[in-house]
Design a protein around this motif. Structure first.
Motif, PDB file in Angstrom:
ATOM      1  N   THR A   5      27.307  34.638  34.182  1.00  0.00           N
ATOM      2  CA  THR A   5      25.979  34.826  34.106  1.00  0.00           C
ATOM      3  C   THR A   5      25.406  33.801  35.325  1.00  0.00           C
ATOM      4  O   THR A   5      26.087  32.674  35.301  1.00  0.00           O
TER       5      THR A   5
ATOM      6  N   ARG B 232      18.135  33.828  32.435  1.00  0.00           N
ATOM      7  CA  ARG B 232      19.825  34.196  32.988  1.00  0.00           C
ATOM      8  C   ARG B 232      20.193  35.469  33.081  1.00  0.00           C
ATOM      9  O   ARG B 232      19.384  36.304  32.510  1.00  0.00           O
ATOM     10  N   MET B 233      20.522  35.700  34.268  1.00  0.00           N
ATOM     11  CA  MET B 233      20.903  37.011  34.377  1.00  0.00           C
ATOM     12  C   MET B 233      22.402  37.306  34.802  1.00  0.00           C
ATOM     13  O   MET B 233      23.233  36.353  34.923  1.00  0.00           O
TER      14      MET B 233
ATOM     15  N   SER C  79      19.390  43.410  38.073  1.00  0.00           N
ATOM     16  CA  SER C  79      18.679  44.259  36.999  1.00  0.00           C
ATOM     17  C   SER C  79      19.318  45.541  36.679  1.00  0.00           C
ATOM     18  O   SER C  79      19.958  46.068  37.488  1.00  0.00           O
TER      19      SER C  79
ATOM     20  N   LYS D 131      16.512  42.914  32.476  1.00  0.00           N
ATOM     21  CA  LYS D 131      16.665  41.593  33.597  1.00  0.00           C
ATOM     22  C   LYS D 131      17.631  40.488  33.095  1.00  0.00           C
ATOM     23  O   LYS D 131      18.437  39.851  33.558  1.00  0.00           O
ATOM     24  N   ASN D 132      17.306  39.960  31.902  1.00  0.00           N
ATOM     25  CA  ASN D 132      17.911  39.095  31.178  1.00  0.00           C
ATOM     26  C   ASN D 132      19.354  39.609  30.755  1.00  0.00           C
ATOM     27  O   ASN D 132      19.637  40.749  30.630  1.00  0.00           O
TER      28      ASN D 132
ATOM     29  N   PRO E 166      22.580  38.592  41.169  1.00  0.00           N
ATOM     30  CA  PRO E 166      21.933  38.661  39.686  1.00  0.00           C
ATOM     31  C   PRO E 166      21.424  40.159  39.710  1.00  0.00           C
ATOM     32  O   PRO E 166      20.807  40.681  40.648  1.00  0.00           O
TER      33      PRO E 166
END
Length: 293
Positions: A81, A92-93, A53, A69-70, A51
């Protein structure tokens, strides 16, 4: 309308390609995207299943910087995702799994930051990271001395360590690990930082307290926490010049005598990849990951 480029069968909108995003060198957004396309073979394996950022800087490093981040608004439905648990509730990322997703994300003008675990196993860390951050007048040269000590200390525990520049002032040390939670890896990383401070008290500090840091290398162990992320290998950084977080050899670390020797920009990385390959490729081999003592 942004031009549409087809990447591995996906239609990717690429915008403002002539915009200068690094005024100090004149590097344009189009040139930055070209760098990512060139480095993708080495970069993607270090992003896959992690995931992400995003530290975005759409108007360059002198403009607004903000973390995302999302999943960003407007993300194409073909971008993968994943659901990630957080203290304030699930989110969710984005997962960058392929070249098309990488080019879409790079078009946002962003640093890529990853967790030390993969999406399918958030409870088990597969990376250990130590961020060596010099407090002026200390420099990356001092980080190299600390890195060599830490390498030997980790080797005594059977942990093989690799180095990359942070793309800013310091160094990142990385190791593949298995069988431990992020909390346990954080505890072990703190033990290493404390041991380094005891062995090199004039050079190392393991606490973030600002007044302790001038002239010393802060060994930041905290980035192993499950919620934390670290700049990924091969990401360009939001700095005055387009410096890249670049893997380096231990011979380069040992030989470093001036900070400029370990500064690599987007134009330098393709040649390094040609000459060295991906120096962090062993981290991708689960068979080489170490069990912590």
């Amino acid at each position: 309308m942004a031009p549409i480029t087809e990447v591995e069968g996906r239609r990717v909108a690429l915008s403002n390609l002539d915009k200068v995003v690094y005024p100090a060198t004149g590097l344009t957004k189009g040139e930055l995207l070209h760098y990512y396309a060139t480095a993708a073979g080495a970069l993607l394996p270090h992003l896959r299943d992690r995931p992400l950022s995003f530290l975005r800087y759409p108007d360059g490093p002198d403009g607004e910087l903000f973390f995302t981040k999302n999943v960003p608004p407007g993300t194409p439905d073909w971008v993968t995702t994943t659901r990630v648990a957080r203290s304030d509730g699930p989110a969710r990322m984005v997962l960058v799994q392929d070249l098309a997703s990488l080019m879409w994300a790079a078009n946002l003008v962003t640093e890529f930051h990853t967790h030390q675990w993969v999406a399918d196993e958030p409870g088990e860390a597969d990376r250990l990271v130590l961020d060596l951050d010099p407090g002026p007048p200390a420099t990356v040269v001092d980080c190299c001395e600390v890195a060599l000590w830490l390498r030997e200390r980790l080797a005594a525990d059977g942990v093989e360590t690799y180095a990359k520049t942070s793309g800013a002032k310091g160094l990142h040390l990385l190791a593949g690990v298995r069988g431990s939670s992020p909390r346990r890896v954080s505890e072990y990383a703190k033990e290493l930082a404390v041991a380094a401070e005891r062995a090199l008290p004039e050079l190392v500090v393991h606490r973030m307290t600002r007044r302790l840091r001038p002239g010393k290398v802060f060994v930041d162990w905290s980035q192993n926490a499950a919620r934390k992320t670290t700049a990924a290998p091969y990401t360009a950084r939001a700095r005055a010049e387009p410096a890249v977080s670049t893997p380096v050899t231990w011979a380069e670390v040992a030989a470093c005598r001036s900070p400029g020797e370990l500064v690599f920009r987007t134009r330098d990385v393709p040649d390094r990849l040609r000459d060295h390959g991906d120096l962090l490729a062993p981290l991708l081999d689960r068979e080489r990951a170490a069990a912590l003592p």
